[in-house]
Motif scaffolding. Structure first.
Motif, PDB file in Angstrom:
ATOM      1  N   TYR A 224       1.006  -1.081  -0.045  1.00 33.11           N
ATOM      2  CA  TYR A 224       0.028   0.001  -0.024  1.00 33.11           C
ATOM      3  C   TYR A 224       0.904   1.426  -0.230  1.00 33.11           C
ATOM      4  CZ  TYR A 224      -3.187   3.566   1.650  1.00 33.11           C
ATOM      5  OH  TYR A 224      -3.881   4.872   1.830  1.00 33.11           O
ATOM      6  N   ASP A 225       0.605   2.259  -0.875  1.00 33.47           N
ATOM      7  CA  ASP A 225       1.458   3.394  -0.978  1.00 33.47           C
ATOM      8  C   ASP A 225       0.442   4.448  -0.189  1.00 33.47           C
ATOM      9  OD1 ASP A 225       2.434   5.862  -1.397  1.00 33.47           O
ATOM     10  OD2 ASP A 225       1.761   6.092  -3.495  1.00 33.47           O
ATOM     11  N   PRO A 226       0.783   4.952   1.043  1.00 33.45           N
ATOM     12  CA  PRO A 226       0.081   5.790   1.706  1.00 33.45           C
ATOM     13  C   PRO A 226      -0.049   7.014   1.263  1.00 33.45           C
ATOM     14  CG  PRO A 226       2.164   5.649   2.922  1.00 33.45           C
ATOM     15  CD  PRO A 226       2.030   4.650   1.784  1.00 33.45           C
ATOM     16  N   LYS A 227       0.719   7.544   0.544  1.00 31.60           N
ATOM     17  CA  LYS A 227       0.495   8.843  -0.152  1.00 31.60           C
ATOM     18  C   LYS A 227      -0.392   8.939  -1.525  1.00 31.60           C
ATOM     19  CE  LYS A 227       5.300  10.262   1.014  1.00 31.60           C
ATOM     20  NZ  LYS A 227       6.700  10.748   0.526  1.00 31.60           N
ATOM     21  N   GLY A 228      -0.386   7.966  -2.344  1.00 27.50           N
ATOM     22  CA  GLY A 228      -1.365   7.940  -3.454  1.00 27.50           C
ATOM     23  C   GLY A 228      -2.472   7.093  -2.854  1.00 27.50           C
ATOM     24  N   GLY A 229      -2.598   6.293  -1.924  1.00 28.02           N
ATOM     25  CA  GLY A 229      -4.027   5.432  -1.652  1.00 28.02           C
ATOM     26  C   GLY A 229      -3.889   4.531  -2.496  1.00 28.02           C
ATOM     27  N   HIS A 230      -2.916   4.097  -3.279  1.00 27.56           N
ATOM     28  CA  HIS A 230      -3.254   2.911  -4.105  1.00 27.56           C
ATOM     29  C   HIS A 230      -2.690   1.420  -3.541  1.00 27.56           C
ATOM     30  CE1 HIS A 230      -3.964   5.470  -7.469  1.00 27.56           C
ATOM     31  NE2 HIS A 230      -3.084   6.169  -7.430  1.00 27.56           N
ATOM     32  N   LEU A 231      -3.240   0.305  -3.959  1.00 25.58           N
ATOM     33  CA  LEU A 231      -2.988  -0.871  -3.602  1.00 25.58           C
ATOM     34  C   LEU A 231      -2.303  -1.493  -4.903  1.00 25.58           C
ATOM     35  CD1 LEU A 231      -3.175  -2.877  -1.196  1.00 25.58           C
ATOM     36  CD2 LEU A 231      -4.861  -4.007  -2.582  1.00 25.58           C
TER      37      LEU A 231
ATOM     38  N   THR B 289      19.004   0.233 -14.379  1.00 23.05           N
ATOM     39  CA  THR B 289      18.241   0.673 -15.475  1.00 23.05           C
ATOM     40  C   THR B 289      16.953   1.070 -15.063  1.00 23.05           C
ATOM     41  OG1 THR B 289      19.412  -0.684 -16.945  1.00 23.05           O
ATOM     42  CG2 THR B 289      17.204   0.173 -17.733  1.00 23.05           C
ATOM     43  N   GLU B 290      16.250   2.272 -15.586  1.00 20.42           N
ATOM     44  CA  GLU B 290      15.042   2.908 -15.270  1.00 20.42           C
ATOM     45  C   GLU B 290      14.359   3.064 -16.808  1.00 20.42           C
ATOM     46  OE1 GLU B 290      15.285   5.982 -11.470  1.00 20.42           O
ATOM     47  OE2 GLU B 290      15.169   6.770 -13.488  1.00 20.42           O
ATOM     48  N   TYR B 291      12.904   2.884 -16.159  1.00 18.92           N
ATOM     49  CA  TYR B 291      11.932   2.867 -17.440  1.00 18.92           C
ATOM     50  C   TYR B 291      10.778   3.894 -16.926  1.00 18.92           C
ATOM     51  CZ  TYR B 291      14.083  -1.522 -18.959  1.00 18.92           C
ATOM     52  OH  TYR B 291      14.946  -2.649 -19.333  1.00 18.92           O
ATOM     53  N   ASP B 292      10.386   4.604 -17.830  1.00 15.56           N
ATOM     54  CA  ASP B 292       9.161   5.475 -17.632  1.00 15.56           C
ATOM     55  C   ASP B 292       7.943   4.655 -17.944  1.00 15.56           C
ATOM     56  OD1 ASP B 292      10.483   8.072 -17.220  1.00 15.56           O
ATOM     57  OD2 ASP B 292      11.052   8.170 -19.271  1.00 15.56           O
ATOM     58  N   VAL B 293       7.184   4.644 -17.140  1.00 15.76           N
ATOM     59  CA  VAL B 293       5.882   3.884 -17.312  1.00 15.76           C
ATOM     60  C   VAL B 293       4.722   4.483 -17.013  1.00 15.76           C
ATOM     61  CG1 VAL B 293       7.182   1.866 -16.240  1.00 15.76           C
ATOM     62  CG2 VAL B 293       5.763   3.233 -14.648  1.00 15.76           C
ATOM     63  N   ASP B 294       3.364   3.814 -17.562  1.00 15.12           N
ATOM     64  CA  ASP B 294       2.301   4.336 -17.306  1.00 15.12           C
ATOM     65  C   ASP B 294       1.195   3.070 -16.997  1.00 15.12           C
ATOM     66  OD1 ASP B 294       1.987   3.421 -19.775  1.00 15.12           O
ATOM     67  OD2 ASP B 294       1.509   5.397 -20.756  1.00 15.12           O
ATOM     68  N   TRP B 295      -0.164   3.460 -17.120  1.00 19.04           N
ATOM     69  CA  TRP B 295      -0.786   2.367 -16.569  1.00 19.04           C
ATOM     70  C   TRP B 295      -2.157   2.083 -17.620  1.00 19.04           C
ATOM     71  CZ3 TRP B 295       0.381  -0.584 -12.056  1.00 19.04           C
ATOM     72  CH2 TRP B 295       1.531  -0.212 -11.554  1.00 19.04           C
ATOM     73  N   VAL B 296      -2.529   0.802 -18.064  1.00 17.32           N
ATOM     74  CA  VAL B 296      -3.641   0.612 -18.689  1.00 17.32           C
ATOM     75  C   VAL B 296      -4.649   0.034 -17.984  1.00 17.32           C
ATOM     76  CG1 VAL B 296      -2.082   0.461 -20.881  1.00 17.32           C
ATOM     77  CG2 VAL B 296      -2.783  -1.634 -19.350  1.00 17.32           C
ATOM     78  N   GLU B 297      -5.922   0.390 -18.171  1.00 14.16           N
ATOM     79  CA  GLU B 297      -7.032  -0.017 -17.379  1.00 14.16           C
ATOM     80  C   GLU B 297      -7.371  -1.319 -17.728  1.00 14.16           C
ATOM     81  OE1 GLU B 297     -11.334   1.532 -15.693  1.00 14.16           O
ATOM     82  OE2 GLU B 297     -10.451   2.714 -16.892  1.00 14.16           O
ATOM     83  N   ILE B 298      -7.992  -2.141 -16.697  1.00 13.56           N
ATOM     84  CA  ILE B 298      -8.591  -3.616 -17.050  1.00 13.56           C
ATOM     85  C   ILE B 298     -10.046  -3.304 -16.905  1.00 13.56           C
ATOM     86  CG2 ILE B 298      -8.652  -5.992 -16.260  1.00 13.56           C
ATOM     87  CD1 ILE B 298      -5.797  -5.172 -17.215  1.00 13.56           C
ATOM     88  N   GLY B 299     -10.687  -3.716 -18.076  1.00 14.22           N
ATOM     89  CA  GLY B 299     -12.226  -3.463 -18.045  1.00 14.22           C
ATOM     90  C   GLY B 299     -13.032  -4.352 -17.550  1.00 14.22           C
ATOM     91  N   ASP B 300     -12.405  -5.554 -17.333  1.00 16.24           N
ATOM     92  CA  ASP B 300     -13.321  -6.693 -16.862  1.00 16.24           C
ATOM     93  C   ASP B 300     -12.403  -7.496 -15.978  1.00 16.24           C
ATOM     94  OD1 ASP B 300     -15.092  -8.622 -15.930  1.00 16.24           O
ATOM     95  OD2 ASP B 300     -14.927  -9.737 -17.953  1.00 16.24           O
TER      96      ASP B 300
ATOM     97  N   LYS C 204      10.254   3.433   2.125  1.00 21.57           N
ATOM     98  CA  LYS C 204      10.769   4.819   1.859  1.00 21.57           C
ATOM     99  C   LYS C 204      10.429   5.321   0.207  1.00 21.57           C
ATOM    100  CE  LYS C 204      14.747   4.229   4.605  1.00 21.57           C
ATOM    101  NZ  LYS C 204      16.286   4.412   4.882  1.00 21.57           N
ATOM    102  N   GLY C 205       9.126   5.302  -0.040  1.00 16.52           N
ATOM    103  CA  GLY C 205       8.257   5.867  -0.992  1.00 16.52           C
ATOM    104  C   GLY C 205       8.415   5.183  -2.170  1.00 16.52           C
TER     105      GLY C 205
ATOM    106  N   LYS D 295       5.807   8.245  -7.224  1.00 20.32           N
ATOM    107  CA  LYS D 295       5.854   9.734  -7.417  1.00 20.32           C
ATOM    108  C   LYS D 295       6.147  10.126  -8.825  1.00 20.32           C
ATOM    109  CE  LYS D 295       7.491  14.211  -5.380  1.00 20.32           C
ATOM    110  NZ  LYS D 295       8.235  14.589  -4.416  1.00 20.32           N
ATOM    111  N   ARG D 296       7.595   9.635  -9.358  1.00 20.53           N
ATOM    112  CA  ARG D 296       8.026   9.951 -10.686  1.00 20.53           C
ATOM    113  C   ARG D 296       7.564   8.916 -11.588  1.00 20.53           C
ATOM    114  NH1 ARG D 296      13.184   8.002  -9.603  1.00 20.53           N
ATOM    115  NH2 ARG D 296      13.992   9.100 -11.553  1.00 20.53           N
ATOM    116  N   GLU D 297       6.797   7.824 -11.357  1.00 20.52           N
ATOM    117  CA  GLU D 297       6.233   6.884 -12.391  1.00 20.52           C
ATOM    118  C   GLU D 297       7.435   6.244 -13.116  1.00 20.52           C
ATOM    119  OE1 GLU D 297       3.085   9.083 -14.358  1.00 20.52           O
ATOM    120  OE2 GLU D 297       2.027   7.386 -13.254  1.00 20.52           O
ATOM    121  N   LYS D 298       8.433   5.866 -12.337  1.00 20.41           N
ATOM    122  CA  LYS D 298       9.626   5.073 -12.942  1.00 20.41           C
ATOM    123  C   LYS D 298       9.752   3.744 -12.307  1.00 20.41           C
ATOM    124  CE  LYS D 298      12.314   9.363 -14.454  1.00 20.41           C
ATOM    125  NZ  LYS D 298      12.147   8.771 -15.933  1.00 20.41           N
ATOM    126  N   LEU D 299      10.045   2.796 -13.184  1.00 17.40           N
ATOM    127  CA  LEU D 299      10.335   1.597 -12.753  1.00 17.40           C
ATOM    128  C   LEU D 299      12.005   1.273 -12.840  1.00 17.40           C
ATOM    129  CD1 LEU D 299       9.301  -1.451 -11.991  1.00 17.40           C
ATOM    130  CD2 LEU D 299       9.627  -2.031 -14.609  1.00 17.40           C
TER     131      LEU D 299
END
Length: 497
Positions: free
Chosen positions: A225-232, A287-298, A344-345, A381-385
Motif C-alpha cells: 500500500y502506498d500511503p501517499k497515493g492511496g493505491h494498492l 536501469t530505469e523505465y518510464d511507465v504508465d498504466w492501462v485499465e483492466i475493463g473486466d 521509503k516511498g 511519485k516519478r512513475e519510474k520502474l
C-alpha cells in the motif's frame, strides 16, 4: 509458491543466451551486484525451543521456532493447524507483544480448517493469527480467515490489517489447475484478495470473508500500500505465462475509509514507448523505465458452467483472462512476480525467474523466465520502474520470493529453490549478503527405513519474512506441507540489516 514440478531442472538451456531480436535495445547482458557481497559467516545455532539446530545464522543471533506442524498443532480456538505457512505480517500488540497474521497456502478442494463460516465450504486455505512475545513464545492463536485457497503472500496495511492473496483462479466455473484436481465441489470463485484485521482477540480479529473483487481475479502473490497515493499494488505469479504488475484504486481513499473498499479500478503497468516490454529478460542493474498504466475493463470474471459438472473454461484461459486485457494495450511482461513491500516511498518486488534471455512464448511446464531472479522498484511519485538487482547465477541468489524491509531500509529476501535456501540481505545500492540458511532435518523418518533415516529439508523455502514493529525480531516461515515459524533476534545493525 512451491510448484509440483522441479523448477530448477526444467529451466531451459537458453538461460545463458544473450538477448537478441527486437528487444535487444531494451535488455542487456546479465548484471551482478554493483558492489561485492558482504561476508558474514553463518554458524549453527541451537533452537531456543529444544536445542536442535534448524538454522545457521551470524554469530550473536538467536531464534525460537513454533507452530511446527510435523506434529499436530491445535490452536486456542480448536483449529488444527494445516501447515503450508507462507506470507505473514507483524503488528504491534499490547505491552511490547507482537500480532502475526499468517497465510496457509493450501490448494485443491478440501474441508476448511478452523471454526467460523468459511468463504467456500470446500476451500482449505486461509489465515491464522498469533499473539506472541518478541522471542516467539505463543500467547494465543486462532483462525482469522478460512474457506479460501492457496493463500500465498499479502501485505501489511498501516491501519492495522493484513491483506491476503489467493494465488489461483480455481472455482466451480474453471477446469482443473496444474495439480489435476477437480474443482467441481467448490462453491465460490477464487483468485481474489481479502482483508484481515490484526487483533489479539478471536472475535475482533476475524476477516469479513468477502473478497475485493475489483482488485482482480488472477494468480495473486503479494500486495503493498502506498500511503501517499492511496493505491494498492499487486504482483501476479502466473507460472507458465507472462506476469503483470497491477495497481488497484479504491473508490474511497483508505485513509478516510479506514479500510480497503471494493468497487474501484484495476490497472496494469506498461513501459512507455515499448509495446509488451519483455522485462523478464536480462537487465542492467540501475536501469530505469518510464511507465504508465492501462485499465483492466473486466477484472473479476465469472465463467459459464453447469453445477456439478466440469466447467468448459480451462484453467489456462482463466489464468490469463485478466492479464490478456492488459497485454492487448501493451502492458509489460515480467517473470513470476512474487514478494512485495513498500519502503521509503518505493514499491519493491521480486521477479523469481527473471534475468535470462527474453521468452519467445509461453512456458506452462518450465516456468516463464530463464534467469535466477530480479528485484525491481517502482517509484509512484516519478512513475519510474528501476531494476535494483539481478542475480548472475544460482549460487549468488536463486529464485527470490517473499521480501520485507528493515528499519534501516535493507531488503530481506527469502529464497525459494530446490537446493539450499537462504535469507539474504540486499542494500538499496544492490549489495547482497547472507542472513540465514535453512538446515531443517525432518523429525519423521523415511517410511520403511531401517535403521531410521531422517531426511533433510534444506529445499523447503523461506517465506513470510516480516519484522516486529520494534525492528528487534525477524519473523519468518518455512513453507512446506509441514510448516514452521521462526522468531530471529540479534544485533541487526552489526550485519547491516
Amino acid at each position: 509458491m512451491t510448484q509440483s514440478i522441479d523448477r530448477r531442472t526444467v529451466l531451459k538451456s537458453s538461460a545463458a543466451i544473450a538477448a537478441a531480436g527486437p528487444f535487444a535495445g531494451l535488455v542487456a547482458a546479465p548484471a551482478s551486484a554493483r558492489k561485492a557481497p558482504r561476508a558474514f559467516d553463518l554458524v549453527p545455532v541451537p533452537d531456543a525451543r529444544d536445542g536442535k539446530v534448524r538454522l545457521h545464522l551470524p554469530k550473536g543471533f538467536s531464534y525460537r521456532s513454533f507452530h511446527d506442524t510435523e506434529a499436530t498443532v491445535t490452536l486456542n480456538d480448536g483449529t488444527t493447524l494445516p501447515g503450508r505457512h507462507d506470507g505473514m505480517g507483524a503488528f504491534e500488540g499490547p505491552d511490547g507483544t507482537v500480532i502475526l497474521v499468517r497465510n496457509h497456502e493450501v490448494n485443491n478442494p478440501t474441508n476448511p480448517f478452523g471454526p467460523g463460516t468459511p468463504y467456500d465450504a470446500r476451500g482449505g486455505g486461509g489465515t491464522t493469527t498469533i499473539h506472541c512475545t518478541p522471542d516467539g513464545q505463543v500467547l494465543n492463536a486462532f483462525t482469522s480467515l478460512n474457506g479460501t485457497m492457496m493463500n500465498c503472500s499479502g501485505g501489511i496495511m498501516p491501519w492495522g490489517s493484513w491483506v491476503t492473496c489467493e494465488e489461483t483462479v480455481n472455482g466451480p466455473d474453471v477446469g482443473p489447475d496444474f495439480t489435476g484436481a477437480s474443482n467441481v465441489s467448490l462453491t465460490k470463485p477464487h483468485g481474489f484478495v481479502y482483508e484481515v484485521p490484526a487483533s489479539t482477540d478471536a472475535e475482533t480479529g476475524q476477516s469479513a470473508r468477502q473478497p475485493l473483487r475489483k482488485a482482480g481475479r488472477f494468480a495473486h502473490e503479494a500486495v503493498s500500500y502506498d500511503p501517499k497515493g492511496g493505491h494498492l499494488y499487486l504482483t501476479e505469479d502466473n507460472f507458465g505465462f507472462p506476469s503483470g504488475f497491477y495497481r488497484y484504486t479504491p473508490p474511497t481513499h483508505p485513509r478516510h475509509a479506514g479500510k480497503l473498499l471494493d468497487g474501484g479500478w484495476l490497472h496494469m503497468l506498461r513501459v512507455k514507448g515499448t509495446f509488451n516490454a519483455h522485462l523478464e529478460g536480462a537487465q542492467v542493474a540501475g536501469t530505469e523505465y518510464d511507465v504508465d498504466w492501462v485499465e483492466i475493463g473486466d477484472p473479476d470474471p465469472e465463467f459459464p458452467y453447469t453445477p456439478g459438472q466440469v466447467a468448459p473454461t480451462d484453467n489456462n484461459t482463466a489464468l490469463t483472462y485478466v492479464s490478456s486485457q492488459g497485454w492487448a494495450e501493451g502492458a509489460a511482461f515480467f517473470s513470476r512476480l512474487e514478494g512485495q513491500v513498500y519502503g521509503k516511498g518505493e514499491i519493491f518486488f521480486t521477479s523469481t525467474q527473471g534475468g535470462g534471455a527474453p521468452e519467445t512464448g509461453n512456458e506452462p511446464n518450465a516456468g516463464y523466465g530463464n534467469g535466477f531472479g530480479q528485484v525491481w522498484a517502482y517509484d509512484p511519485k516519478r512513475e519510474k520502474l528501476r531494476c535494483v538487482y539481478q542475480s548472475p547465477d544460482k549460487v549468488t541468489l536463486d529464485f527470490p520470493d517473499n521480501i520485507t524491509t528493515s528499519h534501516r531500509g535493507t531488503l530481506v529476501v527469502c529464497e525459494d529453490n530446490n537446493e539450499d535456501n537462504f535469507i539474504r540481505g540486499l542494500s538499496p545500492e544492490g549489495q547482497l549478503w547472507d542472513i540465514a540458511l535453512n538446515r531443517l532435518v525432518s523429525q519423521l523418518p523415511t517410511p520403511g527405513s531401517n535403521p531410521p533415516v531422517f531426511p533433510t529439508r534444506y529445499n523447503d523455502e523461506f517465506a513470510g519474512s516480516t519484522f516486529s514493529p520494534s525492528g528487534e525480531t525477524l519473523f519468518v516461515n518455512v513453507q512446506a506441507s509441514r510448516g514452521m515459524t521462526f522468531a530471529i533476534w540479534g544485533p541487526w545493525g552489526r550485519i547491516g540489516v
